[in-house]
Design an enzyme around this catalytic site. Sequence first.
Site, PDB file in Angstrom:
ATOM      1  CB  CYS A 107     -22.727 -24.621 -40.930  1.00  0.00           C
ATOM      2  SG  CYS A 107     -21.972 -23.475 -42.000  1.00  0.00           S
ATOM      3  CG  HIS A 117     -31.257   7.850 -44.364  1.00  0.00           C
ATOM      4  ND1 HIS A 117     -32.049   7.412 -45.323  1.00  0.00           N
ATOM      5  CD2 HIS A 117     -29.925   7.547 -44.577  1.00  0.00           C
ATOM      6  CE1 HIS A 117     -31.371   6.892 -46.205  1.00  0.00           C
ATOM      7  NE2 HIS A 117     -29.976   7.160 -45.887  1.00  0.00           N
ATOM      8  CB  CYS A 137     -25.028   6.288 -47.513  1.00  0.00           C
ATOM      9  SG  CYS A 137     -26.822   5.677 -48.000  1.00  0.00           S
TER      10      CYS A 137
END
Lengths: 290, 159
Positions: A106, A210, A251
């Site tokens: 990289c 949330h 979730c």
Amino acid sequence: MLLHRSLKTTTAAAAAALILATGTVLADPVTDDELVVNGELELATEAEPAAHLDGALGDRIYSGWRFRDTETRAMQKDDFDNPMFLFVDAGLEAWDTAEGTEGKSCADCHGAIEDSMKGLRASLPKVTDKGELWSLENFVNDCRETRMGAEAWGWNSQQMKNMTAAIGLQSRGMPVDVAVDGPAAPFWEKGKEMYYTRFGQLEMSCANCHEDNYGNYIRSDHLSQGQINGFPLYRLKDQGPVSIHQRFVGCVRDTRGETFQAGSQEFRELELYVASRGAGLPVETPAVRH
Amino acid sequence: MFRMAAIGILAIGTATGALAEVAPDDILWQEDGSIAQSLTGTPGSAEEGERVMTTNALGNCVACHTIATMPDVPFQGTIAPELAGAAGRWTEAQLRGILVDAKRTFPDSFMPGMYKVGPFIRPGVAYTGAAPASPDDIEPVLTAAQVEDVLAYLMTLTE
């Protein structure tokens, strides 16, 4: 109080009056602690909500850090105590390591990660020249496959989390600032629709937990606003790093729902929308949660 | 309304005996979201109901509700009303309706339907995250007997 909004019938209103009378406490985010990393880097853990939220989160947005217990909060205050730095170091090493048929690292193309990757995390996911919505993982794999002649990393693989943690760290302290307009708008709209969709057999949307209930306890879990400004983060419960999409999978699964795949178009759209709910909060990568 | 319900119970009692179970799709709903007819024809066990209410994979009522009559259960939720006194606020038929599908009593309620098999958006098989092989494979969160057990416990909450 938040509950009040969903109470529609008169009997239910009576029930609500009862809650108030018996004094069920809303456990709000902690107010007596500040996130100062290594004794020098101050990270704000609340901010003013962006205009595109239309008041959905009231007048304040909060980092998930504010909803965790004292020990967990302390771990994120010192990079020596933060277990994620093991993975950050591995990511930095991979940054400098040549791989693939092109024999390039990289660093060979991008130079120092501190310079070339600064600010990137705060702006992701974003739309590419080809009109696709890409997360950080897509960019990393694109370079590996098309520019290095190396194999793509799995979305939730250890190598990928090492790299996204190392790249994310370069934006620590910079405010989340994702584009939600222009070519991003249709993706953002889809992510928003998803956020309010009640998935699974338990029929729960992200917003049910949330947005309507942050600050409340669902059993022993202190519900946060579900912000993603600290990912990838160390989750004490899993004793390992967790990616954004990995958290989404968990979730949705907890609604007794059929999840979407990590890396899917749906989750990248959801990621954009959720990121935009945290616009203005500083990037905390790599955070610690439990 | 009352008479209809009474006939319902009678029919179950005589035609099919005590073991007859009402399937989720065959429930006789009253307009206010209550269900007069027992789902099993047999009174539930309050003791078993308490277990269902505090077991994560079953009713998990304590995830959301504070229940003062269960002081030994740690980490009770703060999302939903305290259940103490529920039997004073609601009739048995109303409580059964709230348990089976709370959204018929409280529109858009956060409370999941405990004896409901759809329609759902992307239902999964329990907590596996995987889709069911066929929509018919979706089991309600609680069995009919478990609903009646929880109901028996709720009916003890008179104050």
